[in-house]
Design a protein around this motif. Structure first.
Motif, PDB file in Angstrom:
ATOM      1  N   HIS A  12       0.848  -1.185   0.000  1.00  0.00           N
ATOM      2  CA  HIS A  12       0.000   0.000   0.000  1.00  0.00           C
ATOM      3  C   HIS A  12       0.885   1.237   0.000  1.00  0.00           C
ATOM      4  O   HIS A  12       1.983   1.212   0.540  1.00  0.00           O
ATOM      5  N   VAL A  13       0.392   2.296  -0.592  1.00  0.00           N
ATOM      6  CA  VAL A  13       1.129   3.546  -0.672  1.00  0.00           C
ATOM      7  C   VAL A  13       0.230   4.663  -0.155  1.00  0.00           C
ATOM      8  O   VAL A  13      -0.910   4.796  -0.579  1.00  0.00           O
ATOM      9  N   ILE A  14       0.757   5.445   0.776  1.00  0.00           N
ATOM     10  CA  ILE A  14       0.047   6.610   1.297  1.00  0.00           C
ATOM     11  C   ILE A  14       0.926   7.819   1.001  1.00  0.00           C
ATOM     12  O   ILE A  14       2.125   7.789   1.279  1.00  0.00           O
ATOM     13  N   THR A  15       0.359   8.867   0.437  1.00  0.00           N
ATOM     14  CA  THR A  15       1.146  10.068   0.118  1.00  0.00           C
ATOM     15  C   THR A  15       0.593  11.286   0.851  1.00  0.00           C
ATOM     16  O   THR A  15      -0.601  11.366   1.132  1.00  0.00           O
ATOM     17  N   HIS A  16       1.470  12.223   1.160  1.00  0.00           N
ATOM     18  CA  HIS A  16       1.097  13.508   1.753  1.00  0.00           C
ATOM     19  C   HIS A  16       1.844  14.601   1.020  1.00  0.00           C
ATOM     20  O   HIS A  16       3.048  14.475   0.777  1.00  0.00           O
ATOM     21  N   PRO A  17       1.162  15.688   0.665  1.00  0.00           N
ATOM     22  CA  PRO A  17       1.871  16.796   0.022  1.00  0.00           C
ATOM     23  C   PRO A  17       2.835  17.457   0.999  1.00  0.00           C
ATOM     24  O   PRO A  17       2.548  17.549   2.187  1.00  0.00           O
ATOM     25  N   LEU A  18       3.973  17.869   0.497  1.00  0.00           N
ATOM     26  CA  LEU A  18       4.927  18.607   1.311  1.00  0.00           C
ATOM     27  C   LEU A  18       4.559  20.087   1.303  1.00  0.00           C
ATOM     28  O   LEU A  18       3.849  20.558   0.418  1.00  0.00           O
ATOM     29  N   PRO A  19       5.038  20.843   2.289  1.00  0.00           N
ATOM     30  CA  PRO A  19       4.704  22.269   2.344  1.00  0.00           C
ATOM     31  C   PRO A  19       5.310  23.027   1.168  1.00  0.00           C
ATOM     32  O   PRO A  19       6.297  22.591   0.578  1.00  0.00           O
ATOM     33  N   PRO A  20       4.707  24.175   0.815  1.00  0.00           N
ATOM     34  CA  PRO A  20       5.185  24.977  -0.316  1.00  0.00           C
ATOM     35  C   PRO A  20       6.657  25.364  -0.202  1.00  0.00           C
ATOM     36  O   PRO A  20       7.335  25.527  -1.210  1.00  0.00           O
ATOM     37  N   SER A  21       7.186  25.470   1.025  1.00  0.00           N
ATOM     38  CA  SER A  21       8.587  25.859   1.200  1.00  0.00           C
ATOM     39  C   SER A  21       9.540  24.836   0.598  1.00  0.00           C
ATOM     40  O   SER A  21      10.694  25.137   0.331  1.00  0.00           O
ATOM     41  N   LEU A  22       9.059  23.603   0.368  1.00  0.00           N
ATOM     42  CA  LEU A  22       9.896  22.553  -0.203  1.00  0.00           C
ATOM     43  C   LEU A  22       9.417  22.129  -1.582  1.00  0.00           C
ATOM     44  O   LEU A  22       9.768  21.058  -2.067  1.00  0.00           O
ATOM     45  N   LEU A  81       5.490  13.428   0.287  1.00  0.00           N
ATOM     46  CA  LEU A  81       6.172  12.509   1.175  1.00  0.00           C
ATOM     47  C   LEU A  81       5.379  11.214   1.083  1.00  0.00           C
ATOM     48  O   LEU A  81       4.153  11.228   1.145  1.00  0.00           O
ATOM     49  N   VAL A  82       6.044  10.090   0.898  1.00  0.00           N
ATOM     50  CA  VAL A  82       5.364   8.837   0.599  1.00  0.00           C
ATOM     51  C   VAL A  82       5.699   7.783   1.651  1.00  0.00           C
ATOM     52  O   VAL A  82       6.832   7.688   2.105  1.00  0.00           O
ATOM     53  N   ALA A  83       4.699   6.994   2.011  1.00  0.00           N
ATOM     54  CA  ALA A  83       4.913   5.805   2.846  1.00  0.00           C
ATOM     55  C   ALA A  83       4.499   4.598   2.025  1.00  0.00           C
ATOM     56  O   ALA A  83       3.366   4.530   1.548  1.00  0.00           O
ATOM     57  N   ILE A 127       3.941   0.658   2.328  1.00  0.00           N
ATOM     58  CA  ILE A 127       3.707  -0.305   3.402  1.00  0.00           C
ATOM     59  C   ILE A 127       3.642  -1.702   2.809  1.00  0.00           C
ATOM     60  O   ILE A 127       2.846  -1.963   1.908  1.00  0.00           O
ATOM     61  N   THR A 128       4.475  -2.578   3.338  1.00  0.00           N
ATOM     62  CA  THR A 128       4.410  -3.986   2.963  1.00  0.00           C
ATOM     63  C   THR A 128       3.861  -4.730   4.170  1.00  0.00           C
ATOM     64  O   THR A 128       4.444  -4.681   5.256  1.00  0.00           O
ATOM     65  N   LEU A 129       2.727  -5.384   3.979  1.00  0.00           N
ATOM     66  CA  LEU A 129       2.075  -6.094   5.071  1.00  0.00           C
ATOM     67  C   LEU A 129       2.566  -7.527   5.147  1.00  0.00           C
ATOM     68  O   LEU A 129       2.639  -8.222   4.141  1.00  0.00           O
ATOM     69  N   CYS A 130       2.897  -7.959   6.339  1.00  0.00           N
ATOM     70  CA  CYS A 130       3.261  -9.343   6.598  1.00  0.00           C
ATOM     71  C   CYS A 130       2.131  -9.932   7.450  1.00  0.00           C
ATOM     72  O   CYS A 130       1.106  -9.293   7.613  1.00  0.00           O
ATOM     73  N   GLU A 131       2.281 -11.134   7.987  1.00  0.00           N
ATOM     74  CA  GLU A 131       1.191 -11.758   8.743  1.00  0.00           C
ATOM     75  C   GLU A 131       0.690 -10.855   9.861  1.00  0.00           C
ATOM     76  O   GLU A 131      -0.460 -10.503   9.910  1.00  0.00           O
ATOM     77  N   GLU A 132       1.563 -10.525  10.808  1.00  0.00           N
ATOM     78  CA  GLU A 132       1.184  -9.635  11.902  1.00  0.00           C
ATOM     79  C   GLU A 132       2.308  -8.645  12.164  1.00  0.00           C
ATOM     80  O   GLU A 132       2.716  -8.413  13.306  1.00  0.00           O
ATOM     81  N   SER A 133       2.801  -8.060  11.099  1.00  0.00           N
ATOM     82  CA  SER A 133       3.823  -7.026  11.183  1.00  0.00           C
ATOM     83  C   SER A 133       3.779  -6.216   9.893  1.00  0.00           C
ATOM     84  O   SER A 133       3.057  -6.573   8.963  1.00  0.00           O
ATOM     85  N   ALA A 134       4.533  -5.147   9.858  1.00  0.00           N
ATOM     86  CA  ALA A 134       4.557  -4.315   8.650  1.00  0.00           C
ATOM     87  C   ALA A 134       5.946  -3.728   8.464  1.00  0.00           C
ATOM     88  O   ALA A 134       6.641  -3.415   9.433  1.00  0.00           O
ATOM     89  N   ILE A 135       6.318  -3.585   7.196  1.00  0.00           N
ATOM     90  CA  ILE A 135       7.561  -2.914   6.819  1.00  0.00           C
ATOM     91  C   ILE A 135       7.154  -1.622   6.109  1.00  0.00           C
ATOM     92  O   ILE A 135       6.374  -1.659   5.159  1.00  0.00           O
ATOM     93  N   ILE A 136       7.684  -0.504   6.577  1.00  0.00           N
ATOM     94  CA  ILE A 136       7.259   0.798   6.069  1.00  0.00           C
ATOM     95  C   ILE A 136       8.483   1.570   5.590  1.00  0.00           C
ATOM     96  O   ILE A 136       9.447   1.739   6.335  1.00  0.00           O
ATOM     97  N   TRP A 137       8.462   2.014   4.332  1.00  0.00           N
ATOM     98  CA  TRP A 137       9.494   2.894   3.807  1.00  0.00           C
ATOM     99  C   TRP A 137       8.867   4.273   3.670  1.00  0.00           C
ATOM    100  O   TRP A 137       7.797   4.431   3.077  1.00  0.00           O
TER     101      TRP A 137
END
Length: 142
Positions: A17-27, A34-36, A38-48
């Motif tokens: 899954h991918v969740i995105t948020h806009p960065l502030p105008p200063s950047l 800014l993007v997250a 998410i790789t879901l495992c059985e009962e855990s998650a890996i997030i970049w």
């Protein structure tokens, strides 16, 4: 405003899954979102968490946090598994610990973005972290 995109992984056997948020105008010259990822495992998650790019994406420090069974008010244990994180900026460790506490799963986080001390980025990162936690809680409680 955040956006959630779901798609099967390369093998077609599990979701990411991918969740995105806009960065502030200063950047705005640096990146739009800014993007997250998410790789879901059985009962855990890996997030970049980072900024998408057209080339290869660098993985930042990888931290792991495991929820406590007791002492519910304390943040979970957390350790940096790969890479180096400056003690003055333990962003990766804190994100992993807060999400693990809220969701109750082992959480692995890699944070590969550097913005200095911009308040708008901290707000975008906090909103992204909340959205990731909310998504994981919703997925866990299905």
């Amino acid at each position: 405003m955040s956006a959630l995109v779901s798609a099967p992984d390369q093998s077609g056997s599990g979701p990411f899954h991918v969740i995105t948020h806009p960065l502030p105008p200063s950047l705005s010259g640096l990146a739009d979102n800014l993007v997250a990822r998410i790789t879901l495992c059985e009962e855990s998650a890996i997030i970049w968490i980072g900024i998408p790019s057209e080339g290869a994406v660098q993985m930042g420090p990888l931290s792991a946090s495991f929820p406590r069974q007791f002492d519910g008010d304390l943040l979970p244990s957390v350790a940096t598994l790969v890479g180096y994180e400056d003690e003055s900026d333990n962003t990766t460790n804190m994100i992993a610990a807060r999400i693990a506490k809220r969701v109750g799963w082992p959480i692995f986080v890699s944070f590969s973005a550097s913005f200095g001390d911009d308040e708008g980025v901290r707000i975008a990162l906090a909103r992204l972290e909340k959205d990731v936690s909310d998504f994981l809680l919703e997925f866990k409680n299905r």
